[in-house]
Design a protein around this motif. Structure first.
Motif, mmCIF file in Angstrom:
data_model
loop_
_atom_site.group_PDB
_atom_site.id
_atom_site.type_symbol
_atom_site.label_atom_id
_atom_site.label_comp_id
_atom_site.label_asym_id
_atom_site.label_seq_id
_atom_site.Cartn_x
_atom_site.Cartn_y
_atom_site.Cartn_z
ATOM 1 N N GLU A 168 0.843 -1.206 0.000
ATOM 2 C CA GLU A 168 0.000 0.000 0.000
ATOM 3 C C GLU A 168 0.880 1.260 0.000
ATOM 4 O O GLU A 168 0.623 2.222 -0.723
ATOM 5 N N TYR A 171 2.406 2.068 -3.381
ATOM 6 C CA TYR A 171 1.469 2.728 -4.295
ATOM 7 C C TYR A 171 1.179 4.162 -3.866
ATOM 8 O O TYR A 171 0.909 5.015 -4.706
ATOM 9 N N GLN A 175 1.488 7.371 -6.197
ATOM 10 C CA GLN A 175 0.424 8.375 -6.253
ATOM 11 C C GLN A 175 1.017 9.787 -6.126
ATOM 12 O O GLN A 175 0.686 10.679 -6.899
ATOM 13 N N TRP A 199 -4.349 -6.116 -4.887
ATOM 14 C CA TRP A 199 -5.042 -5.573 -6.070
ATOM 15 C C TRP A 199 -6.545 -5.812 -5.972
ATOM 16 O O TRP A 199 -7.347 -4.909 -6.210
ATOM 17 N N LYS A 202 -8.130 -3.565 -3.308
ATOM 18 C CA LYS A 202 -8.095 -2.150 -3.681
ATOM 19 C C LYS A 202 -9.082 -1.846 -4.805
ATOM 20 O O LYS A 202 -9.742 -0.803 -4.811
ATOM 21 N N THR A 206 -12.358 0.545 -4.621
ATOM 22 C CA THR A 206 -12.494 1.698 -5.517
ATOM 23 C C THR A 206 -13.821 1.658 -6.279
ATOM 24 O O THR A 206 -14.476 2.682 -6.444
ATOM 25 N N THR A 223 -5.848 4.448 -8.007
ATOM 26 C CA THR A 223 -5.068 3.532 -7.170
ATOM 27 C C THR A 223 -3.577 3.500 -7.492
ATOM 28 O O THR A 223 -2.801 2.932 -6.724
#
Ligand code: ACO
Ligand code: ZN
Length: 291
Positions: A168, A171, A175, A199, A202, A206, A223
């Motif tokens: 996490e 990512y 971001q 994945w 997430k 989303t 994401t």
């Protein structure tokens, strides 16, 4: 650089003592010959230097002043912290970290040259110091847009949700960079299990948060997971449905149930408000010559 997997060697280490823990090594790691084949290799949990006996480690600890990884603390929430370490600036720490992690990574090429990488080390803090739990390395510049080169949770801490947190976090950095990212291939079996779980969770999160139809591209943007990884995960989870000649993403009851279960199990997450970080920038010369 020559990679260990090209040399293909047999396991040379037995047990490793790190902090309060003692664990079995899984695979070969290129520690110097005189440190191999000992019953136990003793590792300083802070600088990751290695010693053939408890006595020598104890002597080292009297001189070693480190109580945390030698880098900037860029994230702190409750008792978890992330440190950013530049491979070029902390050669011996990063080499020691590579040696240690190679004990648990088989399929990976281990680069002796740590200068092209940044290291993100997750620690648990207590009154005795910042204890290494997990980390990942990241190329300073990746032509393939990899956002993780190697990822590891120390075996004594695996299956407690830390790997997920580290993924996490990787990512979250992407971001902040305004990029999509993916882990370097090939993934290990455990790496694949960890990423697939992340994945899936997430993407479902989303889709639910959107509350309306959402495209693969929108999921990727939200994401930082690449289109290919979103597509593959949606295909595996059978989320694509034909509707009026179009592919739409649709969550089945089974997928929702699995999502709720894994969410209920999860104790921690990463909060972007606690990340104090701007993407490091490197000149071309710094990247080429490791200045
Ligand atoms: N069996 C089945 N599922 C697993 C396993 C396992 N042994 N390990 C992880 N998973 C899946 C599960 O879905 C798990 O969620 P759950 O525990 O709620 O069921 C999910 O992954 C996340 O598990 P975490 O506890 O968050 O992950 P962990 O801290 O154990 O770390 C990691 C995962 C980093 C892959 C760890 O297994 C590891 O360090 N392995 C050795 C090194 C390695 O193979 N690294 C990846 C190489 S690929 C690369 O570096 C790009
Ligand atoms: Zn030390």
């Amino acid at each position: 650089t020559q990679s260990v997997s090209e040399i293909a060697r047999v396991k040379n280490l037995n047990r490793l003592s790190i902090g309060r823990h003692e664990v079995d090594a899984w695979y070969f790691s290129p520690y110097p010959q005189e440190f191999a084949h000992l019953p136990v290799l003793y590792i300083c949990e802070f600088c990751l230097a290695y010693f053939p006996s408890q006595f020598m480690l104890t002597r080292h600890r009297k001189r070693c002043t480190l109580l945390s990884p030698p880098g900037n603390e860029i994230y702190r929430h409750e008792d978890l912290s992330f440190f950013e370490i530049d491979g070029k600036k902390q050669l011996s720490y990063c080499r020691n970290l590579s040696l240690l992690s190679k004990c648990f990574l088989d399929h990976k090429t281990l680069y002796y040259d740590v200068t092209p990488f940044m290291y993100y080390v997750m620690c648990q803090r207590d009154s005795t110091g910042c204890h290494l739990i997990a980390y990942f390395s990241k190329e300073k510049e990746s032509a393939e847009n990899y956002n993780v080169a190697c990822i590891l949770t120390l075996p004594q801490h695996q299956r407690h949700g830390y790997g997920r947190l580290v993924i996490e976090f990787s990512y979250l950095l992407s971001q902040r960079e305004g990029k999509l990212g993916s882990p370097e291939k090939p993934l290990s079996d455990l790496g694949l299990l960890g990423y697939r779980a992340y994945w899936a969770e997430k993407i479902v999160e989303t889709v639910l948060a959107a509350g309306e139809e959402i495209s693969v591209d929108e999921i990727a943007q939200a994401t930082s997971i690449t289109h290919a990884d979103v597509m593959n995960t949606c295909t595996t989870l059978q989320l694509f449905k034909h509707y009026k000649g179009q592919h739409i993403i649709c969550l089945s009851d089974a997928v929702l149930e699995r999502y709720e279960k894994s969410k209920a199990k999860r104790r921690r997450r990463i909060f972007k408000e606690y990340l104090n970080w701007r993407p490091p920038s490197f000149t071309r010369d710094q990247l080429r010559f490791g200045w």
